[in-house]
Design an enzyme around this catalytic site. Structure first.
Site, mmCIF file in Angstrom:
data_model
loop_
_atom_site.group_PDB
_atom_site.id
_atom_site.type_symbol
_atom_site.label_atom_id
_atom_site.label_comp_id
_atom_site.label_asym_id
_atom_site.label_seq_id
_atom_site.Cartn_x
_atom_site.Cartn_y
_atom_site.Cartn_z
ATOM 1 N N ARG A 50 2.595 7.237 -0.320
ATOM 2 C CA ARG A 50 2.846 8.418 -1.142
ATOM 3 C C ARG A 50 1.604 8.763 -1.949
ATOM 4 O O ARG A 50 1.304 9.918 -2.208
ATOM 5 C CB ARG A 50 4.014 8.174 -2.113
ATOM 6 C CG ARG A 50 5.360 7.967 -1.452
ATOM 7 C CD ARG A 50 6.441 7.816 -2.510
ATOM 8 N NE ARG A 50 6.646 9.072 -3.239
ATOM 9 C CZ ARG A 50 7.256 9.153 -4.424
ATOM 10 N NH1 ARG A 50 7.699 8.052 -5.025
ATOM 11 N NH2 ARG A 50 7.411 10.314 -5.000
ATOM 12 N N LEU A 59 6.071 -22.568 -2.573
ATOM 13 C CA LEU A 59 5.935 -23.384 -1.365
ATOM 14 C C LEU A 59 7.278 -23.677 -0.710
ATOM 15 O O LEU A 59 7.389 -23.672 0.521
ATOM 16 C CB LEU A 59 5.208 -24.689 -1.701
ATOM 17 C CG LEU A 59 4.924 -25.626 -0.531
ATOM 18 C CD1 LEU A 59 4.068 -24.944 0.531
ATOM 19 C CD2 LEU A 59 4.241 -26.896 -1.030
ATOM 20 N N ARG A 113 9.949 -18.225 11.197
ATOM 21 C CA ARG A 113 9.033 -17.272 11.823
ATOM 22 C C ARG A 113 7.942 -17.920 12.664
ATOM 23 O O ARG A 113 7.282 -17.227 13.444
ATOM 24 C CB ARG A 113 8.396 -16.389 10.750
ATOM 25 C CG ARG A 113 9.406 -15.580 9.962
ATOM 26 C CD ARG A 113 10.295 -14.721 10.845
ATOM 27 N NE ARG A 113 11.179 -13.856 10.056
ATOM 28 C CZ ARG A 113 12.046 -12.997 10.572
ATOM 29 N NH1 ARG A 113 12.164 -12.893 11.881
ATOM 30 N NH2 ARG A 113 12.810 -12.258 9.779
ATOM 31 N N TYR A 120 0.858 -1.187 0.000
ATOM 32 C CA TYR A 120 0.000 0.000 0.000
ATOM 33 C C TYR A 120 0.896 1.239 0.000
ATOM 34 O O TYR A 120 1.820 1.344 0.806
ATOM 35 C CB TYR A 120 -0.856 -0.042 1.252
ATOM 36 C CG TYR A 120 -1.847 1.088 1.440
ATOM 37 C CD1 TYR A 120 -3.161 0.961 1.004
ATOM 38 C CD2 TYR A 120 -1.478 2.264 2.085
ATOM 39 C CE1 TYR A 120 -4.077 1.976 1.206
ATOM 40 C CE2 TYR A 120 -2.386 3.288 2.285
ATOM 41 C CZ TYR A 120 -3.681 3.142 1.845
ATOM 42 O OH TYR A 120 -4.589 4.150 2.040
ATOM 43 N N SER A 121 0.649 2.150 -0.906
ATOM 44 C CA SER A 121 1.522 3.317 -1.063
ATOM 45 C C SER A 121 1.053 4.493 -0.219
ATOM 46 O O SER A 121 -0.024 5.041 -0.449
ATOM 47 C CB SER A 121 1.582 3.747 -2.529
ATOM 48 O OG SER A 121 2.317 4.952 -2.659
#
Length: 309
Positions: free
Chosen positions: A129, A216, A226, A126-127
């Protein structure tokens, strides 16, 4: 345009309209489990989510790719599962690269920094700017607050805050988020500052959104790191939900990963020699093992041995 109108109010509804217009009957292989959760929003943390946008391939695709070298046809399900176990056990990775998944993820910026470290994925964010960020910040649950570890420079200790201390921390985090966003809004609306500069006042707890596409094989590497107990709690929350997605998508590969990769231990030649000495009846201690204190702790922990052995 008022700032509130610029925030994406219902991303799932808007995106589902696009997906609906592009939906066709397909002759490609599909995963029944993953089809059940396709485009469904899976909540993570306080404001985050994961959605499966698209995917390519299933367990059958992995088997097909592995057998192409000798042109064998479809075999029994048990043999397919056995082949996937063999591929995972012997680190034959390319067949797993035949499967890909694309996720839409909403997450705090500081969590995204840990995700983007895995450079084997394609990512689009998502920008800030072009668009205005929404007024959503990650505030940890009080029971997840902890002091800095004395032994791990990048992690939490096992010592939690008491209720009064935790309330003070939450108060500071909440107030600083409100103040930062008010400054952001003031610079955008009252001072007409460009979005690309106004955003610099926002903390890394603000939420962003990304599209994340990965095969994958590389996804399994991400999950091993993680979803590990030593990973930061917040990124682990996302990894654990992705684990559930993988289980729906490719159940045979998921089971093989859990058996041969997730909790496996890398054994050095020195460790093998120590094990052989133990089998021979020798009394092995850290002092006569040739291992440092840190590696000795890893060795005894991996094999669930008493440290005094």
């Amino acid at each position: 345009m008022p700032m509130a109108q610029e925030c994406l109010k219902n991303p799932e509804k808007a995106e589902n309209n696009v997906e609906e217009s592009l939906r066709f009957d397909t002759c490609r292989v599909t995963s029944p489990g993953l089809e059940q959760i396709l485009q469904k929003t899976i909540p993570v943390l306080d404001h985050g989510f994961i959605r499966v946008v698209d995917y390519m391939g299933t367990d059958a695709s992995i088997v097909q790719a592995a057998r192409v070298s000798y042109g064998a046809g479809t075999k029994k399900t048990s043999e397919d599962q056995g082949l996937i176990n063999y591929l995972m056990r012997h680190s034959h990775t390319t067949p797993f690269e035949m499967c890909e998944i694309k996720l839409h993820i909403k997450l705090p910026i500081f969590v995204m920094r840990q995700l983007v470290r895995h450079r084997t994925a394609s990512i689009n964010e998502y920008s800030a700017r072009y668009s205005v960020l929404c007024n959503e910040f990650y505030i940890p649950e009080m029971e997840k607050l902890a002091r800095q570890s004395d032994t791990n420079k990048q992690g939490r200790s096992d010592t939690p805050f008491d209720a009064a201390e935790a309330e003070k921390v939450i108060d500071v985090l909440s107030k600083s988020s409100v103040e930062a966003y008010e400054s952001y809004r003031h610079m955008l609306e009252d001072l007409s500052l460009t979005r690309e500069l106004a955003r610099i006042v926002l903390p890394v707890s603000v939420y962003t959104e990304i599209y994340w596409k990965i095969n994958l094989h590389n996804l399994f590497h991400f999950l091993k790191l993680r979803a590990d107990v030593h990973a930061q709690y917040e990124i682990r929350c996302y990894a654990e939900e992705i684990f559930n997605i993988v289980k729906c998508w490719v159940p045979f590969s998921y089971e093989a990963f859990m058996r041969y990769r997730k909790e496996c231990v890398n054994v050095s030649l020195q460790w093998v020699e120590i094990i052989n000495r133990m089998i021979a009846g020798q009394n092995i201690t850290q002092e006569n093992s040739g291992l440092s204190k840190g590696e000795w702790k890893e060795f005894t922990g991996a094999f669930r041995l008493k440290s005094s052995v």
